[in-house]
Design a protein around this motif. Sequence first.
Motif, PDB file in Angstrom:
ATOM      1  N   ALA A 151       0.846  -1.198   0.000  1.00 38.49           N
ATOM      2  CA  ALA A 151       0.000   0.000   0.000  1.00 38.49           C
ATOM      3  C   ALA A 151       0.879   1.244   0.000  1.00 38.49           C
ATOM      4  O   ALA A 151       1.918   1.285   0.668  1.00 38.49           O
ATOM      5  CB  ALA A 151      -0.912   0.003   1.227  1.00 38.49           C
ATOM      6  N   GLY A 152       0.491   2.243  -0.776  1.00 32.11           N
ATOM      7  CA  GLY A 152       1.232   3.482  -0.853  1.00 32.11           C
ATOM      8  C   GLY A 152       2.398   3.468  -1.815  1.00 32.11           C
ATOM      9  O   GLY A 152       3.112   4.453  -1.950  1.00 32.11           O
ATOM     10  N   ARG A 153       2.602   2.348  -2.480  1.00 37.15           N
ATOM     11  CA  ARG A 153       3.704   2.193  -3.431  1.00 37.15           C
ATOM     12  C   ARG A 153       3.120   1.870  -4.801  1.00 37.15           C
ATOM     13  O   ARG A 153       1.941   1.562  -4.925  1.00 37.15           O
ATOM     14  CB  ARG A 153       4.642   1.075  -2.988  1.00 37.15           C
ATOM     15  CG  ARG A 153       5.193   1.216  -1.580  1.00 37.15           C
ATOM     16  CD  ARG A 153       6.174   2.352  -1.384  1.00 37.15           C
ATOM     17  NE  ARG A 153       7.398   2.213  -2.145  1.00 37.15           N
ATOM     18  CZ  ARG A 153       8.445   1.493  -1.767  1.00 37.15           C
ATOM     19  NH1 ARG A 153       8.425   0.837  -0.626  1.00 37.15           N
ATOM     20  NH2 ARG A 153       9.518   1.435  -2.524  1.00 37.15           N
ATOM     21  N   ALA A 154       3.948   1.908  -5.847  1.00 39.65           N
ATOM     22  CA  ALA A 154       3.469   1.656  -7.205  1.00 39.65           C
ATOM     23  C   ALA A 154       4.595   1.131  -8.077  1.00 39.65           C
ATOM     24  O   ALA A 154       5.776   1.284  -7.761  1.00 39.65           O
ATOM     25  CB  ALA A 154       2.899   2.936  -7.807  1.00 39.65           C
ATOM     26  N   MET A 155       4.205   0.536  -9.182  1.00 43.77           N
ATOM     27  CA  MET A 155       5.142   0.092 -10.206  1.00 43.77           C
ATOM     28  C   MET A 155       4.574   0.490 -11.560  1.00 43.77           C
ATOM     29  O   MET A 155       3.355   0.456 -11.759  1.00 43.77           O
ATOM     30  CB  MET A 155       5.324  -1.430 -10.175  1.00 43.77           C
ATOM     31  CG  MET A 155       5.976  -1.964  -8.916  1.00 43.77           C
ATOM     32  SD  MET A 155       6.096  -3.774  -8.887  1.00 43.77           S
ATOM     33  CE  MET A 155       7.518  -4.046  -9.948  1.00 43.77           C
ATOM     34  N   ALA A 156       5.444   0.837 -12.485  1.00 44.53           N
ATOM     35  CA  ALA A 156       5.028   1.069 -13.863  1.00 44.53           C
ATOM     36  C   ALA A 156       4.871  -0.296 -14.541  1.00 44.53           C
ATOM     37  O   ALA A 156       5.410  -1.305 -14.076  1.00 44.53           O
ATOM     38  CB  ALA A 156       6.061   1.913 -14.596  1.00 44.53           C
ATOM     39  N   TYR A 157       4.140  -0.313 -15.643  1.00 46.59           N
ATOM     40  CA  TYR A 157       3.957  -1.565 -16.379  1.00 46.59           C
ATOM     41  C   TYR A 157       5.305  -2.188 -16.724  1.00 46.59           C
ATOM     42  O   TYR A 157       5.495  -3.400 -16.601  1.00 46.59           O
ATOM     43  CB  TYR A 157       3.152  -1.320 -17.660  1.00 46.59           C
ATOM     44  CG  TYR A 157       1.721  -0.949 -17.401  1.00 46.59           C
ATOM     45  CD1 TYR A 157       0.760  -1.927 -17.167  1.00 46.59           C
ATOM     46  CD2 TYR A 157       1.312   0.380 -17.392  1.00 46.59           C
ATOM     47  CE1 TYR A 157      -0.563  -1.590 -16.926  1.00 46.59           C
ATOM     48  CE2 TYR A 157      -0.004   0.732 -17.149  1.00 46.59           C
ATOM     49  CZ  TYR A 157      -0.935  -0.260 -16.919  1.00 46.59           C
ATOM     50  OH  TYR A 157      -2.240   0.085 -16.671  1.00 46.59           O
ATOM     51  N   GLY A 158       6.264  -1.361 -17.144  1.00 47.86           N
ATOM     52  CA  GLY A 158       7.597  -1.863 -17.469  1.00 47.86           C
ATOM     53  C   GLY A 158       8.322  -2.426 -16.271  1.00 47.86           C
ATOM     54  O   GLY A 158       9.092  -3.384 -16.399  1.00 47.86           O
ATOM     55  N   ASP A 159       8.089  -1.847 -15.095  1.00 48.01           N
ATOM     56  CA  ASP A 159       8.690  -2.369 -13.866  1.00 48.01           C
ATOM     57  C   ASP A 159       8.179  -3.777 -13.574  1.00 48.01           C
ATOM     58  O   ASP A 159       8.945  -4.649 -13.173  1.00 48.01           O
ATOM     59  CB  ASP A 159       8.357  -1.477 -12.665  1.00 48.01           C
ATOM     60  CG  ASP A 159       8.909  -0.066 -12.770  1.00 48.01           C
ATOM     61  OD1 ASP A 159       9.893   0.160 -13.500  1.00 48.01           O
ATOM     62  OD2 ASP A 159       8.346   0.822 -12.098  1.00 48.01           O
ATOM     63  N   VAL A 160       6.875  -3.962 -13.762  1.00 41.91           N
ATOM     64  CA  VAL A 160       6.283  -5.279 -13.519  1.00 41.91           C
ATOM     65  C   VAL A 160       6.865  -6.287 -14.507  1.00 41.91           C
ATOM     66  O   VAL A 160       7.246  -7.401 -14.131  1.00 41.91           O
ATOM     67  CB  VAL A 160       4.746  -5.233 -13.607  1.00 41.91           C
ATOM     68  CG1 VAL A 160       4.146  -6.627 -13.483  1.00 41.91           C
ATOM     69  CG2 VAL A 160       4.170  -4.308 -12.532  1.00 41.91           C
ATOM     70  N   ALA A 161       6.954  -5.881 -15.772  1.00 47.45           N
ATOM     71  CA  ALA A 161       7.527  -6.773 -16.783  1.00 47.45           C
ATOM     72  C   ALA A 161       8.958  -7.161 -16.408  1.00 47.45           C
ATOM     73  O   ALA A 161       9.317  -8.345 -16.438  1.00 47.45           O
ATOM     74  CB  ALA A 161       7.487  -6.100 -18.155  1.00 47.45           C
ATOM     75  N   ALA A 162       9.764  -6.181 -16.035  1.00 44.08           N
ATOM     76  CA  ALA A 162      11.157  -6.452 -15.670  1.00 44.08           C
ATOM     77  C   ALA A 162      11.251  -7.379 -14.465  1.00 44.08           C
ATOM     78  O   ALA A 162      12.150  -8.234 -14.399  1.00 44.08           O
ATOM     79  CB  ALA A 162      11.894  -5.146 -15.392  1.00 44.08           C
ATOM     80  N   ALA A 163      10.331  -7.251 -13.531  1.00 49.24           N
ATOM     81  CA  ALA A 163      10.354  -8.080 -12.318  1.00 49.24           C
ATOM     82  C   ALA A 163      10.144  -9.552 -12.623  1.00 49.24           C
ATOM     83  O   ALA A 163      10.559 -10.405 -11.837  1.00 49.24           O
ATOM     84  CB  ALA A 163       9.297  -7.588 -11.329  1.00 49.24           C
ATOM     85  N   ILE A 164       9.521  -9.848 -13.753  1.00 46.60           N
ATOM     86  CA  ILE A 164       9.316 -11.255 -14.119  1.00 46.60           C
ATOM     87  C   ILE A 164      10.214 -11.673 -15.281  1.00 46.60           C
ATOM     88  O   ILE A 164       9.998 -12.719 -15.899  1.00 46.60           O
ATOM     89  CB  ILE A 164       7.836 -11.559 -14.438  1.00 46.60           C
ATOM     90  CG1 ILE A 164       7.332 -10.736 -15.625  1.00 46.60           C
ATOM     91  CG2 ILE A 164       6.975 -11.335 -13.210  1.00 46.60           C
ATOM     92  CD1 ILE A 164       5.949 -11.143 -16.112  1.00 46.60           C
ATOM     93  N   GLY A 165      11.207 -10.833 -15.579  1.00 50.14           N
ATOM     94  CA  GLY A 165      12.168 -11.171 -16.623  1.00 50.14           C
ATOM     95  C   GLY A 165      11.652 -10.957 -18.031  1.00 50.14           C
ATOM     96  O   GLY A 165      12.128 -11.594 -18.974  1.00 50.14           O
ATOM     97  N   SER A 166      10.714 -10.052 -18.195  1.00 49.55           N
ATOM     98  CA  SER A 166      10.131  -9.772 -19.502  1.00 49.55           C
ATOM     99  C   SER A 166      10.465  -8.347 -19.929  1.00 49.55           C
ATOM    100  O   SER A 166      10.796  -7.506 -19.097  1.00 49.55           O
ATOM    101  CB  SER A 166       8.610  -9.954 -19.426  1.00 49.55           C
ATOM    102  OG  SER A 166       7.991  -9.508 -20.620  1.00 49.55           O
ATOM    103  N   ARG A 167      10.357  -8.101 -21.223  1.00 48.61           N
ATOM    104  CA  ARG A 167      10.495  -6.743 -21.747  1.00 48.61           C
ATOM    105  C   ARG A 167       9.202  -6.356 -22.459  1.00 48.61           C
ATOM    106  O   ARG A 167       9.225  -5.709 -23.489  1.00 48.61           O
ATOM    107  CB  ARG A 167      11.677  -6.659 -22.702  1.00 48.61           C
ATOM    108  CG  ARG A 167      12.995  -6.905 -22.011  1.00 48.61           C
ATOM    109  CD  ARG A 167      14.171  -6.703 -22.914  1.00 48.61           C
ATOM    110  NE  ARG A 167      13.999  -7.456 -24.167  1.00 48.61           N
ATOM    111  CZ  ARG A 167      14.822  -7.400 -25.180  1.00 48.61           C
ATOM    112  NH1 ARG A 167      15.885  -6.639 -25.121  1.00 48.61           N
ATOM    113  NH2 ARG A 167      14.598  -8.106 -26.268  1.00 48.61           N
ATOM    114  N   ALA A 168       8.071  -6.767 -21.886  1.00 49.51           N
ATOM    115  CA  ALA A 168       6.781  -6.589 -22.546  1.00 49.51           C
ATOM    116  C   ALA A 168       5.770  -5.863 -21.665  1.00 49.51           C
ATOM    117  O   ALA A 168       4.815  -6.466 -21.167  1.00 49.51           O
ATOM    118  CB  ALA A 168       6.240  -7.953 -22.972  1.00 49.51           C
ATOM    119  N   PRO A 169       5.949  -4.538 -21.469  1.00 47.29           N
ATOM    120  CA  PRO A 169       4.992  -3.817 -20.639  1.00 47.29           C
ATOM    121  C   PRO A 169       3.566  -3.847 -21.198  1.00 47.29           C
ATOM    122  O   PRO A 169       2.607  -3.836 -20.434  1.00 47.29           O
ATOM    123  CB  PRO A 169       5.548  -2.397 -20.575  1.00 47.29           C
ATOM    124  CG  PRO A 169       6.499  -2.281 -21.700  1.00 47.29           C
ATOM    125  CD  PRO A 169       7.016  -3.669 -21.963  1.00 47.29           C
TER     126      PRO A 169
END
Length: 111
Positions: A28-46
């Motif tokens: 709560a109170g934090r966020a990620m960009a779509y690209g951040d989420v992609a990078a976190a799972i080893g993807s380059r597909a925001p």
Amino acid sequence: MARNERTPREPNPEFAEAVLDVVAAIPAGRAMAYGDVAAAIGSRAPRAVGAVMAWYGGDVPWWRVVRASGHPVIDHEQRALEHYRAEGTPLIWSPDRSTFRIDLKTARYVP
């Protein structure tokens, strides 16, 4: 539907599960960009992350995933703002206070 709009096709189940696991873990109170989420799972597909959120985002804290600019999901700004205020998410407002975005320098979550 507008000429350039497309309904995203249903995402790969394993990819979707990985995205949803990351989003569910954003505090709560934090966020990620779509690209951040992609990078976190080893993807380059925001955009693929966006497709997952379009299909299944209602089951996780969707308001914590934003565009790279920090702006919330289009057409869901007011609903997202309610969550941001409740969670104390740091925001940056336009000078006339008509628009806002998340201060990703402060609020970005890195799993």
